[in-house]
Enzyme design. Structure first.
Site, PDB file in Angstrom:
ATOM      1  CD  GLU A 130       4.101   1.172   7.347  1.00  0.00           C
ATOM      2  OE1 GLU A 130       4.920   1.604   8.316  1.00  0.00           O
ATOM      3  OE2 GLU A 130       3.861   1.783   6.339  1.00  0.00           O
TER       4      GLU A 130
ATOM      5  CG  ASP B 253      -0.162  -0.054   2.540  1.00  0.00           C
ATOM      6  OD1 ASP B 253       0.805  -0.856   2.584  1.00  0.00           O
ATOM      7  OD2 ASP B 253      -0.415   0.712   3.500  1.00  0.00           O
TER       8      ASP B 253
HETATM    9 ZN   LIG Z   1       6.689   2.364   4.385  1.00  0.00          ZN
END
Ligand SMILES: [Zn+2]
Length: 466
Positions: A149, A86
């Site tokens: 994340e 992501d």
């Molecule tokens: Zn990162």
């Protein structure tokens, strides 16, 4: 050059093409759908990585779209390389297409080339080189593709809640070289301050707001004041100018009607490094506190004393420091005015040798003394990997062999995946002398450095697996 280095260098043109494909998928968090808990673009980036892995002959697994992985080896014990697919939104100011993966000179540009698609896709290819050369490994090697994340690490929570295997060692190439052994603990707290304005005030605070999230130094803050007396208004506007000039506070005042809007601008920075920014909320509180000749002005002055010119919690009475990770930092990230209370949200990062209670008890006694109400919104324990652990020793050996540089242990205020999965630390991808391009416009990866990163990761996987 080792045979593994040579093999990775050989594969490098294919690696670049594969990374470009991934960069062209704008995998910013989106609305959840069936099988795509973080949106279809994130899921597509995961599918792309897993398809690549299986085309390279790896066994792959997709855990309900939260996390995927590829594996090499059969042993019971496992080591991991954990990264994320992501990305944060592109933002403004790009001179190259943010989702183009274009190469100019010796650099590839695009959101995610460094943070973190480049490193984690590269890790997959380094493992492919290990597999092709039939390197013996005593431990299974798993490349874990995270997908959340940047917005809460719900991917890793899901992994752990659903019996995801815990590695005996590993690293996340999502920080810095040489090795991030220490990550500060984190607390997000809300402080509510009762705010009383007597009926006979010549000026009233109607509203105050600033900041968007706790973990960014606010670059803008704003207040509205109603004046009941024209000469009082002029006096206060003059005071604003004087205080702003003396303290170098950037302010714009719109006072055409009896309601004045006061806008203060600062400089944004990451909440873990508040000393690099200028806090617009702290400046606004100071400006109002030292210009308004009312009781409520005085209480703002008192409040500003906790934050103005202090990003280490000294005035709040929560300052802590240790040798491994330095000083506690405190970012006043947000302010609001509702139900007769000022509501302040703080992002506090405390050094690794301390516990939550060391901060919370001090905040509680301050709140009791001042009549504030206190709410803990988020807690993340510090990471403190012992310097003589096998993991640190092995990573140091690899880094020093590969770079000829001393593998110093670093401390970070920000949190990586190393806080979300046991037994791992951040290792790379940013070299000490390279600029930090994560989350910036024109994010790029230097291709010469990229090859070096992959060779270091390859050697580290072999080292940890044996
Ligand atoms: Zn990162």
């Amino acid at each position: 050059m080792t045979s593994l280095d040579a093999r990775i260098a050989n594969l490098f043109p294919s690696i670049i093409l594969n990374l470009q494909e991934s960069i062209r998928i704008p995998s910013i968090q989106g609305d959840p759908t069936l099988d795509a808990p973080f949106g279809i673009q994130v899921k597509e980036a995961l599918n792309h990585a897993l398809k690549t892995a299986s085309s390279l002959g790896f066994k792959t697994y997709d855990l309900d779209g939260y996390v995927g992985w590829a594996e090499y080896g059969e042993s019971e014990n496992m080591i991991v390389v954990l990264g994320h697919l992501d990305v944060v939104p592109s933002g403004e100011g790009w001179t190259r297409p943010p989702f183009g993966g274009e190469i100019h000179g010796n650099k590839m540009f695009g959101r995610g080339v460094m943070d973190d698609k480049g490193p984690i896709i590269g890790a997959l290819w380094a493992l492919y080189a290990i597999k092709e050369l039939s390197f013996p490994v005593k431990r299974r090697i798993r490349i874990l593709f995270g997908t959340n994340e940047e917005s809460g690490m719900k991917d890793m929570h899901y992994y752990l809640e659903h019996g995801g295997e815990i590695p005996i060692m590993g690293f996340t190439p999502d920080g810095e070289f040489p090795i991030v052994a220490y990550e500060k603990g984190q607390l997000h707290v809300r402080i509510k301050v009762p705010f009383i304005q007597p009926n006979n005030s010549k000026a009233l605070l109607l509203g105050i707001c600033g900041g968007t999230v706790p973990n960014v130094v606010p670059s803008e803050a704003e207040a509205q004041i109603r004046f009941f007396d024209l000469s009082e208004k002029q006096k206060i506007l003059n005071a604003f100018k004087k205080v702003a000039r003396e303290k170098g506070i950037k302010v714009a005042v719109n006072a055409e009607s009896e309601i004045a809007t006061i806008k203060v601008s600062g400089v944004a920075a990451h909440g873990s490094t508040p000393e690099l920014g200028v806090n617009a909320i702290a400046n606004l509180l100071y400006l109002l506190g030292y210009s308004i000749d009312e009781d409520w002005g005085e209480s703002l002055r008192g409040l500003s004393g906790y934050f103005y010119g202090d990003v280490n919690g000294v005035n709040l009475g929560i300052f802590l420091e240790d040798e491994l990770s330095g000083k506690l930092t405190c970012n006043l990230g947000q302010i609001n005015f509702e139900d007769g209370c000022l509501s302040l949200i703080l992002d506090i990062r405390f050094p690794v040798s301390f516990k939550f209670e060391d901060v919370i008890l001090s905040l509680e006694s301050l709140s009791q003394k001042e009549g504030f109400s206190l709410n803990i919104l988020r807690k993340k324990a510090p990471l403190n990997m012992p310097k003589d652990s096998i993991l640190i020793k092995k990573l140091q050996k690899v880094y020093e062999e590969k770079t000829g540089q001393e593998a110093k242990l670093l401390s970070m205020g920000g949190g990586t995946y190393a806080k979300a999965l046991p037994n791992i630390v951040a290792f790379g991808p940013k070299f000490p002398e390279s600029p930090d391009v994560a989350h910036q416009a024109d994010e790029f990866i230097d291709l010469e450095e990229y090859l070096k990163i992959l060779q270091i990761m390859g050697a580290a996987m072999v080292e940890l697996a044996n």
